[in-house]
Scaffold this motif. Structure first.
Motif, PDB file in Angstrom:
ATOM      1  N   ASP A   1      47.699  65.817  22.475  1.00 37.91           N
ATOM      2  CA  ASP A   1      47.672  67.232  22.109  1.00 37.91           C
ATOM      3  C   ASP A   1      47.730  67.341  20.594  1.00 37.91           C
ATOM      4  OD1 ASP A   1      48.149  69.912  21.600  1.00 37.91           O
ATOM      5  OD2 ASP A   1      49.622  70.152  23.191  1.00 37.91           O
ATOM      6  N   ALA A   2      46.707  67.935  20.009  1.00 39.13           N
ATOM      7  CA  ALA A   2      46.636  68.034  18.552  1.00 39.13           C
ATOM      8  C   ALA A   2      47.799  68.802  17.961  1.00 39.13           C
ATOM      9  CB  ALA A   2      45.316  68.681  18.133  1.00 39.13           C
ATOM     10  N   ALA A   3      48.364  69.742  18.725  1.00 41.64           N
ATOM     11  CA  ALA A   3      49.453  70.576  18.203  1.00 41.64           C
ATOM     12  C   ALA A   3      50.786  69.849  18.174  1.00 41.64           C
ATOM     13  CB  ALA A   3      49.575  71.847  19.039  1.00 41.64           C
ATOM     14  N   SER A   4      50.919  68.763  18.935  1.00 42.16           N
ATOM     15  CA  SER A   4      52.232  68.129  19.036  1.00 42.16           C
ATOM     16  C   SER A   4      52.228  66.618  18.816  1.00 42.16           C
ATOM     17  CB  SER A   4      52.858  68.427  20.411  1.00 42.16           C
ATOM     18  OG  SER A   4      52.011  67.969  21.452  1.00 42.16           O
ATOM     19  N   ASP A   5      51.089  65.954  19.003  1.00 44.17           N
ATOM     20  CA  ASP A   5      51.048  64.496  18.937  1.00 44.17           C
ATOM     21  C   ASP A   5      50.559  63.994  17.584  1.00 44.17           C
ATOM     22  OD1 ASP A   5      51.981  64.027  21.550  1.00 44.17           O
ATOM     23  OD2 ASP A   5      49.995  64.447  22.363  1.00 44.17           O
ATOM     24  N   GLY A   6      50.844  62.730  17.318  1.00 44.97           N
ATOM     25  CA  GLY A   6      50.415  62.103  16.086  1.00 44.97           C
ATOM     26  C   GLY A   6      48.972  61.648  16.141  1.00 44.97           C
ATOM     27  N   ALA A   7      48.477  61.169  15.005  1.00 44.20           N
ATOM     28  CA  ALA A   7      47.073  60.792  14.871  1.00 44.20           C
ATOM     29  C   ALA A   7      46.673  59.652  15.793  1.00 44.20           C
ATOM     30  CB  ALA A   7      46.780  60.419  13.420  1.00 44.20           C
ATOM     31  N   GLY A   8      47.625  58.833  16.220  1.00 42.78           N
ATOM     32  CA  GLY A   8      47.313  57.717  17.091  1.00 42.78           C
ATOM     33  C   GLY A   8      46.715  58.129  18.416  1.00 42.78           C
ATOM     34  N   LEU A   9      46.884  59.393  18.818  1.00 42.62           N
ATOM     35  CA  LEU A   9      46.308  59.900  20.064  1.00 42.62           C
ATOM     36  C   LEU A   9      45.104  60.799  19.820  1.00 42.62           C
ATOM     37  CD1 LEU A   9      49.546  60.692  22.128  1.00 42.62           C
ATOM     38  CD2 LEU A   9      48.053  58.679  22.278  1.00 42.62           C
ATOM     39  N   SER A  10      44.640  60.851  18.587  1.00 44.49           N
ATOM     40  CA  SER A  10      43.498  61.695  18.233  1.00 44.49           C
ATOM     41  C   SER A  10      42.192  60.982  18.537  1.00 44.49           C
ATOM     42  CB  SER A  10      43.558  62.055  16.744  1.00 44.49           C
ATOM     43  OG  SER A  10      43.312  60.904  15.946  1.00 44.49           O
ATOM     44  N   GLY A  11      41.084  61.648  18.216  1.00 39.56           N
ATOM     45  CA  GLY A  11      39.782  61.032  18.408  1.00 39.56           C
ATOM     46  C   GLY A  11      39.440  60.004  17.350  1.00 39.56           C
ATOM     47  N   CYS A  12      39.987  60.144  16.139  1.00 37.22           N
ATOM     48  CA  CYS A  12      39.671  59.223  15.052  1.00 37.22           C
ATOM     49  C   CYS A  12      40.664  59.444  13.917  1.00 37.22           C
ATOM     50  CB  CYS A  12      38.239  59.471  14.546  1.00 37.22           C
ATOM     51  SG  CYS A  12      37.733  58.447  13.137  1.00 37.22           S
ATOM     52  N   PHE A  13      41.151  58.355  13.326  1.00 35.80           N
ATOM     53  CA  PHE A  13      42.031  58.499  12.161  1.00 35.80           C
ATOM     54  C   PHE A  13      41.649  57.501  11.069  1.00 35.80           C
ATOM     55  CE2 PHE A  13      44.438  55.853  15.230  1.00 35.80           C
ATOM     56  CZ  PHE A  13      44.704  54.719  14.471  1.00 35.80           C
ATOM     57  N   PRO A  14      41.978  57.808   9.801  1.00 33.05           N
ATOM     58  CA  PRO A  14      41.604  56.945   8.681  1.00 33.05           C
ATOM     59  C   PRO A  14      42.518  55.741   8.551  1.00 33.05           C
ATOM     60  CG  PRO A  14      42.813  58.837   7.869  1.00 33.05           C
ATOM     61  CD  PRO A  14      42.642  59.052   9.348  1.00 33.05           C
ATOM     62  N   LEU A  15      41.943  54.646   8.067  1.00 33.88           N
ATOM     63  CA  LEU A  15      42.691  53.429   7.771  1.00 33.88           C
ATOM     64  C   LEU A  15      42.756  53.272   6.261  1.00 33.88           C
ATOM     65  CD1 LEU A  15      40.963  51.062  10.392  1.00 33.88           C
ATOM     66  CD2 LEU A  15      43.028  52.456  10.692  1.00 33.88           C
ATOM     67  N   VAL A  16      43.944  53.442   5.703  1.00 33.14           N
ATOM     68  CA  VAL A  16      44.119  53.384   4.257  1.00 33.14           C
ATOM     69  C   VAL A  16      45.597  53.089   3.946  1.00 33.14           C
ATOM     70  CG1 VAL A  16      44.459  55.914   4.041  1.00 33.14           C
ATOM     71  CG2 VAL A  16      43.638  54.625   2.081  1.00 33.14           C
TER      72      VAL A  16
END
Length: 301
Positions: A42-57
């Motif tokens: 859930d985008a409103a409550s969860d972190g980026a690890g459960l999203s569709g895509c996150f940056p590596l930096v």
């Protein structure tokens, strides 16, 4: 944390300032909506690890023994998640990004990593920006990192997208070699491609655990979902000469339904900090920057 909606022509995307995450990217065509990324939270409550895509930096994946030596100095990391002993995927995906610019079809986000107390968790100090833009062809992501510390360090970039997976999904992505995986999820040895992991021609994803790095990539890849007659072309800039493929299993994730896989463009190898020549990482002096981009171009085949 803020959620941002982008909309242009046939394309729609949802972003979050939490982790600089791209939560969704969809194409609308003839009354149908096609999700190009697999969302697991859930985008409103969860972190980026459960999203569709996150940056590596400032780099992706893991570093052996959570440390490396550069110019005679030993640098160390501390684990940054509760469920992995390594300093995983850098800082950007765990931090809060800020909106620099925002229009209907574009958003520019920024993130700053400050100096840790005595460098305890990470030696890196930097500023990153992520430019997310929708246009006639789909979506383009541009990631930039600037070394704001007082010493030269090796930097790398990448993205960690999660793509929908069915038994008929096929991937094409050129490579010359791949790295075997050790029990601690670090690379073992550099080998020629086995048949099951040779994606130089279109091939279904294996129906078992995969967590391997590939090198010799030309920056082009294609995913085909034949059930929907849908094709996604991936075009990465010259910085990205490697990719990582991840297919989970229920021993690692009991909730895994074989419904996603990861194809991760990377500028460097896993544990590049401890490889000869830094395996794609770039040494950035204070004030120097590194930039790379990736385009996702979907179409009906």
């Amino acid at each position: 944390m803020s959620l941002i909606a982008l909309d242009y022509g046939e394309f729609f995307a949802t972003l979050s300032t939490r982790g600089g995450a791209l939560w969704s990217f969809e194409m609308r065509h003839q009354g149908q909506t096609f999700p190009l990324l697999q969302i697991r939270g859930d985008a409103a409550s969860d972190g980026a690890g459960l999203s569709g895509c996150f940056p590596l930096v400032p780099f992706g994946n893991r570093v052996r023994d959570n440390g490396f030596v550069l110019a005679g100095k030993h640098h160390v990391f501390l684990a940054n998640t509760d469920d992995d002993p390594f300093y995983l995927h850098g800082d950007g995906w765990l931090g809060e990004w800020h909106i620099v610019e925002h229009s209907q079809s574009r958003c520019l986000l920024s993130f700053e990593k400050q100096q840790d107390a005595q460098g305890a968790a990470s030696p890196y100090v930097y500023r990153a920006t992520e430019d997310i833009t929708l246009d006639d062809e789909g979506l383009i992501l541009t990631l930039t990192v600037t070394n704001q510390g007082d010493e030269t360090l090796p930097f790398g970039l990448g993205w960690h997208p999660f793509f929908p997976l069915t038994s008929r999904t096929k991937l094409t992505a050129r490579a010359s070699h791949y790295w075997t995986e050790e029990s601690d999820r670090l690379p073992g040895s550099r080998e020629t491609l086995p048949c099951a992991l040779d994606f130089n021609e279109a091939r279904p994803l294996p129906d078992h655990w995969v967590n391997n790095g590939f090198e010799g990539w030309d920056g082009l890849a294609e995913i085909v979902w034949s059930d929907d007659n849908l094709i996604l072309e991936i075009r990465a800039s010259d910085l990205f000469t490697r990719y990582q493929i991840f297919v989970s299993d229920i021993s690692f994730d009991p909730t895994y339904k074989k419904d996603f896989f990861c194809f991760e463009p990377m500028s460097h190898a896993v544990d590049a900090h401890n490889q000869a020549g830094l395996a794609g990482l770039r040494l950035l002096e204070p004030g120097a920057s590194l930039c790379g981009s990736m385009r996702l171009h979907p179409r009906i085949g």
